[in-house]
Design an enzyme around this catalytic site. Structure first.
Site, PDB file in Angstrom:
ATOM      1  N   HIS A  94       0.862  -1.193   0.000  1.00 13.70           N
ATOM      2  CA  HIS A  94       0.000   0.000   0.000  1.00 13.70           C
ATOM      3  C   HIS A  94       0.900   1.246   0.000  1.00 13.70           C
ATOM      4  O   HIS A  94       1.969   1.247   0.617  1.00 13.70           O
ATOM      5  CB  HIS A  94      -0.906  -0.011   1.237  1.00 13.70           C
ATOM      6  CG  HIS A  94      -1.983   1.019   1.173  1.00 13.70           C
ATOM      7  ND1 HIS A  94      -1.744   2.339   1.504  1.00 13.70           N
ATOM      8  CD2 HIS A  94      -3.278   0.952   0.797  1.00 13.70           C
ATOM      9  CE1 HIS A  94      -2.867   3.022   1.331  1.00 13.70           C
ATOM     10  NE2 HIS A  94      -3.805   2.208   0.906  1.00 13.70           N
ATOM     11  N   GLU A 166      -3.805   2.176  -7.505  1.00 18.86           N
ATOM     12  CA  GLU A 166      -4.209   3.259  -6.607  1.00 18.86           C
ATOM     13  C   GLU A 166      -3.254   4.438  -6.792  1.00 18.86           C
ATOM     14  O   GLU A 166      -2.211   4.504  -6.115  1.00 18.86           O
ATOM     15  CB  GLU A 166      -4.124   2.796  -5.146  1.00 18.86           C
ATOM     16  CG  GLU A 166      -4.993   1.618  -4.814  1.00 18.86           C
ATOM     17  CD  GLU A 166      -5.316   1.595  -3.330  1.00 18.86           C
ATOM     18  OE1 GLU A 166      -6.495   1.691  -2.987  1.00 18.86           O
ATOM     19  OE2 GLU A 166      -4.386   1.518  -2.503  1.00 18.86           O
TER      20      GLU A 166
HETATM   21  C1  PEP Z   1      -6.714   3.217   0.224  1.00 21.47           C
HETATM   22  O1  PEP Z   1      -6.182   3.584   1.253  1.00 21.47           O
HETATM   23  O2  PEP Z   1      -6.406   2.141  -0.304  1.00 21.47           O
HETATM   24  C2  PEP Z   1      -7.709   4.100  -0.363  1.00 21.47           C
HETATM   25  C3  PEP Z   1      -8.073   3.887  -1.601  1.00 21.47           C
HETATM   26  O3  PEP Z   1      -8.168   5.092   0.450  1.00 21.47           O
HETATM   27  P1  PEP Z   1      -9.331   6.154   0.114  1.00 21.47           P
HETATM   28  O4  PEP Z   1     -10.487   5.381  -0.458  1.00 21.47           O
HETATM   29  O5  PEP Z   1      -9.648   6.759   1.420  1.00 21.47           O
HETATM   30  O6  PEP Z   1      -8.759   7.099  -0.879  1.00 21.47           O
END
Ligand code: PEP
Length: 258
Positions: A94, A166
């Protein structure tokens, strides 16, 4: 056909009793769907008590991290072998771990290998920072993150894993700028293309690729409808049972239409 995955990353939120209340609410508001998996990633401390309360026909558990060695003198760490049987998935790499805890490409690779060795499905997180995006380095970053992380795996192991795209700048803790679904579509396709180049078409078709970055009940449909999107990794919106249940509902409806 690949299932849709809706995963909640509760990060370092919710003490055990608070997590328990949230699980109770989710049981009330989310029904099962045979084409959608709902995954909860509570804190390490909360995994065990939640596992006892959870209806495993409707929800699966994930850890947010673990240490790549199976046992030994590593004070404060929890190994993948200790999580075996408790969780189905582990979130690995992450961006909060890469940035705050300096996890390198090789650390992430070792964790992915340890997860697979211990029968746990890795959910590998990838994504570029704002600075990298502005410098036009997104593809290079995704290439390096993906290829290094899976370098020790067989095609079968890759086909069973999960990769989340992400973009760091889209995660709520790092600014939460909303990514355009059309841009996300391109990067998801790029990740699947890389898997195809490395392991062949059959593996690329099976690997599940999620999107994460400020997904909520209003934005979820735009991402979940993308051809290469197999689900969402949800941070802040997953702490609110109404929002998270509404996101799950979007996934259910899209699968009904398919
Ligand atoms: C995450 O931490 O993986 C994430 C996507 O957080 P958020 O949805 O709060 O942006």
């Amino acid at each position: 056909m690949r299932k849709t995955l809706i995963a909640a990353n509760w990060k370092m939120h919710l003490a055990t009793h608070e997590a328990s209340v949230l699980v109770h609410r989710l049981h009330q508001h989310i029904n099962g769907h045979r084409d959608v998996e709902i995954i909860l990633a509570p804190s390490m401390l909360t995994l065990q008590p939640i596992s006892v309360e959870l209806d495993r026909r409707r929800f699966r558990l994930a850890a947010q991290n673990a240490y790549h060695k199976d046992e030994g003198g590593y004070t404060g760490e929890v190994s993948f072998s200790m999580l075996h049987g408790l969780v189905h998935y582990v979130i690995i790499g992450h961006s909060e771990r890469r940035i705050y805890f300096n996890e390198s490409l090789e650390d992430v690779r070792d964790k992915v290998a340890a997860a697979v060795r211990n029968g746990i499905v890795p959910m590998l997180c990838t994504g570029e920072t704002k600075q990298e995006r502005d410098a036009g380095e997104t593809r290079q970053v995704l290439h390096d993150q993906v290829t290094t992380a899976i370098s020790g795996l067989t095609a079968q192991e890759v086909s069973e894993m999960v990769i989340a795209y992400e973009p760091v700048w889209a995660i709520s803790t790092f600014g939460g700028e909303l990514a355009k679904p059309t841009d996300v579509a391109r990067e998801l396709a790029f990740i699947r293309h890389q898997i195809s180049e490395l392991y062949g078409e059959a593996t690329a078709i099976q690997v599940r690729i999620l999107y994460g970055g400020s997904v909520n009940e209003h934005t979820a449909a735009g991402y979940l409808a993308l051809e290469d999107c197999d689900g969402a990794l949800v941070g802040s919106a997953s702490l609110n049972y109404r929002s998270f249940a509404a996101i799950a509902d979007v996934a259910f409806k899209l699968r009904h239409q398919a």
